[in-house]
Write an enzyme that holds these catalytic residues in place. Structure first.
Site, PDB file in Angstrom:
ATOM      1  N   HIS A  72       0.844  -1.110  -0.057  1.00 16.33           N
ATOM      2  CA  HIS A  72       0.067   0.197   0.096  1.00 16.33           C
ATOM      3  C   HIS A  72       0.799   1.136   0.037  1.00 16.33           C
ATOM      4  CE1 HIS A  72      -3.566   2.185   2.128  1.00 16.33           C
ATOM      5  NE2 HIS A  72      -3.228   2.893   1.006  1.00 16.33           N
ATOM      6  N   GLU A 106       0.457   7.853  -3.451  1.00 19.20           N
ATOM      7  CA  GLU A 106       1.147   7.474  -2.327  1.00 19.20           C
ATOM      8  C   GLU A 106       2.465   8.382  -2.174  1.00 19.20           C
ATOM      9  OE1 GLU A 106       0.640   5.494   0.170  1.00 19.20           O
ATOM     10  OE2 GLU A 106      -1.173   5.280  -0.602  1.00 19.20           O
ATOM     11  N   HIS A 149       2.219  11.229   0.940  1.00 16.47           N
ATOM     12  CA  HIS A 149       2.975  10.890   1.921  1.00 16.47           C
ATOM     13  C   HIS A 149       4.364  10.826   1.778  1.00 16.47           C
ATOM     14  CE1 HIS A 149      -0.660   8.852   3.690  1.00 16.47           C
ATOM     15  NE2 HIS A 149      -1.011   8.170   2.509  1.00 16.47           N
TER      16      HIS A 149
END
Ligand SMILES: *[C@@H]1O[C@H](CO)[C@@H](O)[C@H](O)[C@H]1NC(C)=O
Ligand SMILES: *[C@@H]1O[C@H](CO)[C@@H](O)[C@H](O)[C@H]1NC(C)=O
Ligand SMILES: *[C@@H]1O[C@H](CO)[C@@H](O)[C@H](O)[C@H]1NC(C)=O
Ligand SMILES: *[C@@H]1O[C@H](CO)[C@@H](O)[C@H](O)[C@H]1NC(C)=O
Length: 319
Positions: free
Chosen positions: A79, A162, A166
């Site tokens: 993930h 992602e 992040h």
């Protein structure tokens, strides 16, 4: 760019402190008192998002099977790699100059209408940056297309998401930690994707569960605490976060009348670390998902309440 020495990551929690032959100092551990931006080089010690999460999915389908987007046999999927603050709260989309997510989610920095809107990205997809980097990019891309699999969207959208949501919130992946030349070539994206892959490779959730006879099944259910203790036994005794979706237990036939309202389909595992030196070095010290006293699972706790479903027919790549 240095190569990543992922020595000691999650090896029964024994973290090697340095490479043989060069160990004047033990690298500074994120979230320790020394790990403050004024005290250390923020490219060499994670000073912003020091509670690092390596997260995995267990999906049973991708929704894009017809385009060949399949799940890997005998493996969870990657993930992401997330920077939480040491106190467990977190932030997202920290640098719009590195915004490659075509569908920002949430669409404001706070997820609320009064947050700053995150501009959707409309340029070339991030996989094209990897392709342009030649052999290392191609090699990583092949791995990512096998293990970093999105649901209901092309894989490259998940990767862009992602990175922009992040990776932009780690001090050790900041543009200032890369040369101008590397940044121009998007080497920072390759580095982040590669490091995320390295953490994932040290966390073979599927194999750990299988060794404890916990295998995907549509006829046998499992008990949360058994899954937790199995995974913790491979993570220095520290329990990872387990995420479930699907029906709430109290709304299933088996859980009728129960006060247990946790969800019943296992879909996510998040492993928590503090890290020695840069996140890129992969020297993680496992910590529990409960380090800040928060919830360690959204799954139902009742005996036999958790389903670890088999993949749908045709959704899995042949081993
Ligand atoms: C957690 O830490 C961050 C970063 O230091 C800070 O901005 C935030 O206010 C803290 N949150 C709480 C609930 O203490
Ligand atoms: C964000 O999404 C919500 C819900 O779909 C929508 O109402 C809102 O207008 C969007 N905000 C921005 C800044 O795009
Ligand atoms: C199950 O729990 C949820 C969440 O607490 C609640 O909203 C729902 O009413 C409960 N359902 C039943 C059937 O008790
Ligand atoms: C197992 O159950 C899941 C969840 O209901 C479903 O999506 C999947 O197709 C099933 N797999 C098989 C092989 O029946």
């Amino acid at each position: 760019m240095a190569r990543f020495g992922l020595f000691g990551l999650a090896v029964a929690g024994s973290v090697q402190t340095a490479l043989a032959g060069c160990k004047p100092h033990k690298p500074v551990l994120s979230c320790s008192a020394e790990a403050e931006s004024g005290l250390v080089d923020s490219c060499k010690v994670e000073t912003f998002g020091g509670l690092v999460l390596s997260t995995q999915f267990w999906d049973t389908y991708t929704g894009l099977e017809s385009e060949g987007q399949l799940l890997p046999a005998n493996s969870f999927t990657l993930h992401g790699l997330w920077p939480d603050f040491c106190n467990g709260s977190w932030t997202q989309y920290c640098d719009f100059a590195r915004q490659y997510d075509p569908k920002p989610d949430p669409n404001t920095t706070t997820g609320k209408p009064d947050g700053v809107p995150v501009p959707p990205y409309t340029g070339p997809s991030v996989d094209t940056f990897l392709t342009a980097l030649g052999h290392p990019g191609h090699k990583l891309l092949a791995w990512m297309n096998k293990y970093w699999i999105a649901q209901k969207q092309p894989n490259h959208q998940l990767w862009a998401h992602e990175f922009s949501k992040h990776a932009t919130c780690f001090s050790t992946f900041a543009p200032s930690c890369f040369s101008h030349k590397d940044l121009k070539k998007h080497q920072d994206l390759l580095t982040f994707f590669d490091v995320s892959a390295q953490y994932f490779k040290f966390l073979p959730t599927y194999d750990w569960l299988a060794a404890a006879d916990i295998t995907p099944s549509n006829t046998t259910s499992y008990t949360l605490v058994d899954i937790q203790s199995t995974l913790a036994s491979h993570h220095d005794g520290q329990v990872p976060y387990l995420g479930c979706s699907g029906k709430r237990y109290n709304e299933t036939e088996a859980g009728k009348g129960s006060l247990d309202n946790g969800f019943t389909a296992l879909t996510e595992v998040w492993y928590y670390y503090h890290v020695y030196g840069p996140v890129q070095a992969g020297k993680g010290k496992p910590v529990g998902a409960d380090i800040n006293g928060g919830s360690i699972s959204s799954c139902a706790k009742a005996e036999g309440a958790v389903w670890y479903y088999e993949r749908a027919k045709g959704s899995e790549r042949k081993a």
